[in-house]
Design an enzyme around this catalytic site. Structure first.
Site, PDB file in Angstrom:
ATOM      1  N   GLY A  38       0.841  -1.202   0.000  1.00  0.00           N
ATOM      2  CA  GLY A  38       0.000   0.000   0.000  1.00  0.00           C
ATOM      3  C   GLY A  38       0.876   1.253   0.000  1.00  0.00           C
ATOM      4  N   HIS A  39       1.905   1.254   0.864  1.00  0.00           N
ATOM      5  CA  HIS A  39       2.822   2.401   0.886  1.00  0.00           C
ATOM      6  C   HIS A  39       3.566   2.519  -0.449  1.00  0.00           C
ATOM      7  CE1 HIS A  39       2.827   1.383   5.355  1.00  0.00           C
ATOM      8  NE2 HIS A  39       2.458   2.646   5.351  1.00  0.00           N
ATOM      9  N   GLN A  63       0.502  10.715  18.148  1.00  0.00           N
ATOM     10  CA  GLN A  63      -0.772  10.170  17.665  1.00  0.00           C
ATOM     11  C   GLN A  63      -1.106   8.820  18.290  1.00  0.00           C
ATOM     12  OE1 GLN A  63       0.776  10.166  13.440  1.00  0.00           O
ATOM     13  NE2 GLN A  63      -0.488   8.349  13.273  1.00  0.00           N
ATOM     14  N   SER A 189      -0.088  -1.988   8.240  1.00  0.00           N
ATOM     15  CA  SER A 189       1.041  -2.495   9.035  1.00  0.00           C
ATOM     16  C   SER A 189       0.530  -3.293  10.223  1.00  0.00           C
ATOM     17  CB  SER A 189       1.891  -1.327   9.527  1.00  0.00           C
ATOM     18  OG  SER A 189       2.244  -0.514   8.431  1.00  0.00           O
TER      19      SER A 189
HETATM   20  O1  PAF Z   1      -1.026   7.215   8.116  1.00  0.00           O
HETATM   21  C1  PAF Z   1       0.067   7.262   8.727  1.00  0.00           C
HETATM   22  O2  PAF Z   1       0.961   6.422   8.564  1.00  0.00           O
HETATM   23  C2  PAF Z   1       0.304   8.374   9.724  1.00  0.00           C
HETATM   24  O3  PAF Z   1      -0.869   8.716  10.393  1.00  0.00           O
HETATM   25  C3  PAF Z   1       0.970   9.605   9.111  1.00  0.00           C
HETATM   26  C4  PAF Z   1       0.087  10.258   8.052  1.00  0.00           C
HETATM   27  C5  PAF Z   1       2.296   9.216   8.484  1.00  0.00           C
HETATM   28  C6  PAF Z   1       1.239  10.649  10.188  1.00  0.00           C
HETATM   29  O4  PAF Z   1       2.077  10.156  11.184  1.00  0.00           O
END
Ligand code: PAF
Length: 280
Positions: A38-39, A63, A189
């Site tokens: 996905g990344h 977060q 992940s």
């Molecule tokens: O989606 C993510 O992996 C994270 O929330 C992000 C956008 C890299 C911010 O830390």
């Protein structure tokens, strides 16, 4: 070109400045690492649009809630950098926490009122403040032309578009469709937390929200469909359903109405994994 790795904002800016001086456009793909296909699709989408692509890897402590998986979140920079090199990414920006937030951790945050407090924001208080703060910083550190985010985190994408507009950050935000396994499970992940039995159950989330979307089209109401879907998930082996909702796609706050773009969004626990997904 080989993949360069930088760890400071000064080095990141120096590289971007050089690219700009040569008239090159710049794309940014923010991630927390543990890169999956996905990344890599985000990176490939960025490469198709921009001359140079920066991928950031930063496991953002702001977060994660106190009982979440900050300490155990997979950190796989070596494998990640090999994957990025193989798809042709140009620069990996991987700062540490003090480079990102300073020695005192920083005292400024970006908060998207309302939109950031519902759904994921209600289940994970402070989550979107952490996301909005770090993404603002990454955008201001790199000043890219475009930044790419997966639709898998649809509310996150909506929050980011909103603060970028509100704060006049000069970047175009691009949403990229969710990449799925062949059985429908959205790549994440956190799928790594699923054991074999849970992995077999997991695609039920996608099947259920797809069915909700179909049933809405033929007259189901958001409330009845939410209830039906939650029961489907529990009966199928999920332990807890945080939400399944049918919302207007543009604000996510109001319930969907026929004839307007909608989004079905869901979050539910399966073993140690909290899975989220959404469909149009
Ligand atoms: O989606 C993510 O992996 C994270 O929330 C992000 C956008 C890299 C911010 O830390």
């Amino acid at each position: 070109m080989t993949l360069a790795i930088v760890r400071t904002v000064a080095d990141l800016r120096a590289q971007v400045k050089e690219w700009r001086a040569n008239g090159l456009s710049v794309g940014l793909v923010p991630t927390m690492g543990a890169l999956h296909d996905g990344h890599l699709t985000l990176v490939q989408t960025a490469l198709a649009k921009c001359d140079r692509v920066i991928v950031t890897i930063f496991v953002n402590p702001k977060q994660f809630g106190p009982n979440e998986d900050l300490d155990t979140y997979p950190r796989t920079e070596k494998e990640d950098s090999e994957k990025l090199a193989s798809v042709g990414g140009h620069l990996l920006f991987a700062p540490n926490v003090s480079e990102m937030y300073g020695e005192d951790g920083g005292i400024t945050k970006v908060k998207v009122e309302g939109l950031g407090d519902i759904l994921e924001g209600a289940c994970r208080p402070g989550f979107f403040d952490g996301v909005a703060t770090v993404v603002s910083k990454l955008l201001l550190q790199a000043l890219p032309d475009y930044a790419f985010f997966g639709e898998k985190d649809y509310q996150q994408l909506t929050v980011i578009k909103r603060f970028v507009a509100d704060l006049n950050i000069p970047v175009t935000i691009e949403g990229v469709p969710t990449v799925r396994e062949t059985d429908g499970l959205a790549l994440s992940s956190r799928n790594a937390y699923l054991n074999r039995e849970e992995r077999e159950i997991a695609p039920l989330l996608y099947r259920t929200i797809s069915e909700v979307s179909e049933r809405f089209k033929v007259g189901g109401t958001p409330q009845a469909l939410s209830k039906w879907a939650a029961q489907q998930l529990l009966d199928g082996g999920f332990q807890k359903v945080d939400y399944v909702v049918v919302r207007k796609a543009n604000d996510l706050a109001s319930e969907a109405v026929k004839g307007e773009a909608i989004r079905v969004l869901a979050a539910a626990f399966l073993g140690k994994a909290r899975l989220i997904d959404n469909v149009a």
